[in-house]
Design a protein around this motif. Structure first.
Motif, mmCIF file in Angstrom:
data_model
loop_
_atom_site.group_PDB
_atom_site.id
_atom_site.type_symbol
_atom_site.label_atom_id
_atom_site.label_comp_id
_atom_site.label_asym_id
_atom_site.label_seq_id
_atom_site.Cartn_x
_atom_site.Cartn_y
_atom_site.Cartn_z
ATOM 1 N N GLY A 26 34.072 22.699 -53.219
ATOM 2 C CA GLY A 26 33.622 23.357 -52.008
ATOM 3 C C GLY A 26 33.666 22.453 -50.791
ATOM 4 N N ARG A 27 34.200 22.997 -49.716
ATOM 5 C CA ARG A 27 34.362 22.210 -48.490
ATOM 6 C C ARG A 27 33.015 21.672 -48.015
ATOM 7 N NH1 ARG A 27 33.951 19.272 -45.294
ATOM 8 N NH2 ARG A 27 34.691 19.160 -43.125
ATOM 9 N N LYS A 28 31.962 22.446 -48.157
ATOM 10 C CA LYS A 28 30.661 22.018 -47.647
ATOM 11 C C LYS A 28 30.089 20.840 -48.431
ATOM 12 C CE LYS A 28 29.055 26.351 -45.579
ATOM 13 N NZ LYS A 28 27.993 27.379 -45.579
ATOM 14 N N SER A 52 31.320 17.902 -42.321
ATOM 15 C CA SER A 52 30.742 19.166 -42.763
ATOM 16 C C SER A 52 29.841 19.757 -41.694
ATOM 17 C CB SER A 52 29.965 18.963 -44.064
ATOM 18 O OG SER A 52 29.008 17.943 -43.911
ATOM 19 N N SER A 70 38.391 23.724 -39.927
ATOM 20 C CA SER A 70 38.133 23.914 -41.351
ATOM 21 C C SER A 70 37.777 25.357 -41.652
ATOM 22 C CB SER A 70 37.025 22.979 -41.836
ATOM 23 O OG SER A 70 35.772 23.368 -41.341
ATOM 24 N N ASP A 71 38.075 25.773 -42.850
ATOM 25 C CA ASP A 71 37.736 27.102 -43.333
ATOM 26 C C ASP A 71 36.976 26.896 -44.641
ATOM 27 O OD1 ASP A 71 37.632 29.619 -44.523
ATOM 28 O OD2 ASP A 71 39.575 30.228 -43.724
ATOM 29 N N ASN A 72 35.661 26.993 -44.562
ATOM 30 C CA ASN A 72 34.841 26.704 -45.736
ATOM 31 C C ASN A 72 35.108 27.686 -46.873
ATOM 32 O OD1 ASN A 72 33.700 24.582 -44.359
ATOM 33 N ND2 ASN A 72 31.882 25.731 -43.747
ATOM 34 N N ASN A 75 37.995 26.396 -48.698
ATOM 35 C CA ASN A 75 37.949 24.960 -49.021
ATOM 36 C C ASN A 75 39.110 24.227 -48.371
ATOM 37 O OD1 ASN A 75 35.737 25.468 -50.637
ATOM 38 N ND2 ASN A 75 36.932 25.590 -52.521
#
Length: 120
Positions: A26-28, A52, A70-72, A75
């Motif tokens: 996960g990007r976050k 983040s 970014s597109d959480n 990801n």
């Protein structure tokens, strides 16, 4: 963490190209994701990064021309390259780290590079 960079190719000066970096988690959960460039005969150089929390840094060489986002949900982190010049030619790598404050040269994970060639 695995990072997959894509979107490279050939582009004319003044054109546009978008690079993508997709993370395996996960990007976050990643504090920071960024891009670096390796050009022939030159040292690897920082291009841009995004934390983040949304803090963004650019190198002076690309400021005003490149945009990182970014597109959480996906990801993913993107590098929109507008008005590229031949000096932007190189292999672009995306890297990441849990620590949003660490320097790009200390990123824990790096993906394989994607080649960008700017020429007329």
């Amino acid at each position: 963490v695995q990072l997959q960079a894509s979107g490279g190719g050939a582009v004319h000066p003044g054109g546009s190209l978008r690079l993508s970096c997709t993370a395996s988690r996960g990007r976050k959960t990643l504090g920071v994701i960024g891009w670096a460039r390796q050009s022939q005969g030159k040292r690897c150089e920082f291009i841009a990064s995004i934390t983040s929390g949304g803090s963004i840094l650019y190198s002076d060489s690309v400021k005003g021309r490149f945009t990182i986002s970014s597109d959480n949900a996906k990801n993913a982190v993107y590098l929109q390259m507008n008005s590229p010049v031949p000096e932007d030619t190189g292999v672009y790598f995306c890297g990441a780290d849990f620590d949003p404050h660490c320097g790009w040269w200390t990123f824990e994970w790096w993906g394989q590079g994607t080649q960008v060639t700017v020429s007329s």
